[in-house]
Design a protein around this motif. Structure first.
Motif, short mmCIF file in Angstrom:
data_model
loop_
_atom_site.label_atom_id
_atom_site.label_comp_id
_atom_site.label_asym_id
_atom_site.label_seq_id
_atom_site.Cartn_x
_atom_site.Cartn_y
_atom_site.Cartn_z
N SER A 93 0.80 -1.23 0.00
CA SER A 93 0.00 0.00 0.00
C SER A 93 0.83 1.28 0.00
CB SER A 93 -0.93 0.00 1.22
OG SER A 93 -0.19 -0.12 2.42
N HIS A 94 2.15 1.16 0.10
CA HIS A 94 3.00 2.34 0.17
C HIS A 94 2.79 3.25 -1.05
CE1 HIS A 94 6.78 4.67 -0.20
NE2 HIS A 94 6.70 4.70 1.11
N ASP A 95 2.67 4.54 -0.80
CA ASP A 95 2.46 5.54 -1.86
C ASP A 95 1.28 5.13 -2.75
OD1 ASP A 95 2.86 7.82 -3.37
OD2 ASP A 95 4.35 6.87 -4.67
N LYS A 96 0.19 4.73 -2.09
CA LYS A 96 -1.05 4.35 -2.78
C LYS A 96 -0.84 3.21 -3.78
CE LYS A 96 -3.02 8.99 -2.31
NZ LYS A 96 -3.60 10.18 -3.00
N GLY A 97 0.11 2.36 -3.47
CA GLY A 97 0.36 1.20 -4.32
C GLY A 97 1.38 1.43 -5.42
N ASN A 98 1.87 2.67 -5.57
CA ASN A 98 2.81 2.96 -6.66
C ASN A 98 4.16 2.27 -6.47
OD1 ASN A 98 1.17 4.63 -8.28
ND2 ASN A 98 1.54 6.38 -6.93
N THR A 99 4.63 2.22 -5.22
CA THR A 99 5.93 1.60 -4.97
C THR A 99 5.91 0.14 -5.39
OG1 THR A 99 6.40 3.10 -3.13
CG2 THR A 99 7.60 1.01 -3.18
N PHE A 100 4.88 -0.59 -4.95
CA PHE A 100 4.81 -2.01 -5.28
C PHE A 100 4.61 -2.22 -6.78
CE2 PHE A 100 2.74 -6.24 -5.38
CZ PHE A 100 3.74 -6.96 -4.75
N ARG A 101 3.83 -1.35 -7.39
CA ARG A 101 3.61 -1.46 -8.84
C ARG A 101 4.93 -1.33 -9.60
NH1 ARG A 101 3.43 2.24 -12.53
NH2 ARG A 101 3.18 3.94 -11.02
#
Length: 415
Positions: free
Chosen positions: A195-203
């Motif tokens: 969920s970090h940075d609204k999912g941007n990091t994991f994406r």
């Protein structure tokens, strides 16, 4: 002959499946020790109960054969929890990187230095890293910045993972994978990475691994409480250079894990005294781990204040029949997330570093050569070893299958 110790029935069941040698290897003891437990000459330690439960959960047929070996590198290695898991599945470590001096001390004390062991991986070139089958990394999560990517593209500057992940520690994982092209990798991180940075990091991480580096990627959140008495959710990312048939469906998680009493010092003489954690003939927990009146009063007042405000902040008081909250690296400060109940009217106590080691699934043979403060930080930052063993067990056949393809030049059927 001594009376039967609590884990002895589990030991007897395990011996129906395993030889003394195999069982000793899994428990990190010598075969003679297993023999003495069986004959009742010495009590089977209570803290072995979680390990014996795990051993009983894994069929003996899945123990790696001697010739089923693969190599791995241990990056952001900490104190070697991931290494322990993958060694149990037939892995051999050929390179280690860990920047923290105190963690390096603990790692070297337990594993020795018979292969390249460096500090900071950031300035280290990938060409200097030995070839390996698997890359293992419990990399720290740093913020990713994708600002300016479009501008760089317009100017013809580097893009892809070199642009989107530059300046983060994940970049160093990606550049090693890009250069060395291992057959597989396993990355571990906190659940919040999703969920970090609204999912941007994991994406960005998944897109880098799949699209930029071309790996077959699978991820899953696993809670360590299946194996140890601690609620600890971590995301595991497994990747393979080729389509492998890997699936998390084969993951074996016991429905009910052990309770806290399985890792606590019994304080009744059935466990050898281990200074400075326990003392005296009965192995009583040293009084320094009991909270002072001042600290206990402060924690109670702090919790009451936040309850009145409708917040959930406070201490985590646990009995031997509970499981604990997640152990964190800040445990050395006041121990508030895991306080052991000692009876009405008594101040609770912290876990000892040895109990923290057990809470993370480390064997009692694991040496703790650092101060309590450093030990608490190290175990709070580490991984649940039995989780790593289960992940390694699931990944190993696919790693070996890819190695066979490489050696024979033939495509094997996915497992």
């Amino acid at each position: 002959m001594l009376s039967e110790s609590p884990p002895l029935p589990l030991l007897k069941e395990a011996r129906k499946r395993y030889t003394q040698r195999d069982l000793a290897a899994r428990l990190n003891v010598v075969p003679k020790t297993v023999s003495r437990w069986e004959r009742g000459e010495t009590p089977c330690p209570k803290m072995l109960e979680p390990a014996l439960r795990e051993i009983m959960f894994c069929p003996a047929t899945e123990l790696p054969a001697v010739n089923e070996r693969f190599t791995f590198i241990d990056v952001f290695a900490g104190i070697g929890g991931i290494r322990l898991g993958f060694e149990s599945a037939g892995g051999e470590c050929v390179f280690t990187s860990e920047w923290n001096d105190w963690s390096r001390k603990t790692y070297l004390e337990n594993f020795g230095g018979d292969h390249p062991f460096i500090g900071d991986i950031v300035p280290y070139t990938a060409d200097e890293i030995p070839d390996h089958d698997v890359l293992l990394a419990g990399f720290p999560c740093q913020p990713f910045s994708i600002a300016g990517v479009s501008k760089k593209n317009a100017l013809g500057r580097p893009h892809g993972f070199e642009c989107t992940t530059q300046g983060t520690l994940f970049f160093d994982v990606a550049r090693i994978i890009a250069a060395k092209k291992p057959k597989a990798f396993m990355l571990e991180n906190v659940k919040n990475l999703l969920s970090h940075d609204k999912g941007n990091t994991f994406r960005i991480i998944i897109e880098t691994l799949r699209n930029e580096l071309g790996y077959d990627v699978h991820y899953k959140v696993i809670d360590g409480q299946h194996f140890v008495p601690q609620h600890r959710e971590r995301i595991i990312i497994a990747g393979f250079r080729e389509k492998s048939g890997f699936s998390w469906d084969g993951l074996k998680l016991p429905e009910e894990g052990p309770k806290l009493k399985a890792i606590l010092h019994p304080e009744d003489g059935t466990e050898p005294t281990e200074e400075p954690f326990t003392t005296g003939p009965k192995g009583k927990v040293h009084r320094k781990y009991v909270l002072s009146d001042k600290l206990w009063a402060y924690l109670q007042a702090y919790a009451a204040k936040h309850r009145a405000a409708g917040n959930g902040f406070g201490f985590g008081l646990v009995t031997p029949d509970n499981i604990s909250r997640t152990l964190s690296a800040r445990y050395y400060k006041d121990g508030s997330e895991v306080l052991v109940f000692r009876g009405q009217g008594k101040n609770p106590r912290r876990l000892t570093p040895r109990e923290c080691a057990r809470l993370m699934g480390f064997p009692d043979s694991f040496k703790i050569p650092v101060s309590d403060t450093q030990a608490y930080r190290q175990f709070g930052n580490s991984v649940i070893v039995p989780v790593m063993r289960e992940v390694a067990r699931l990944m190993a056949p696919h790693i070996l299958n890819l190695r066979e393809q490489e050696e024979t030049g033939q495509k094997s059927l996915p497992i």
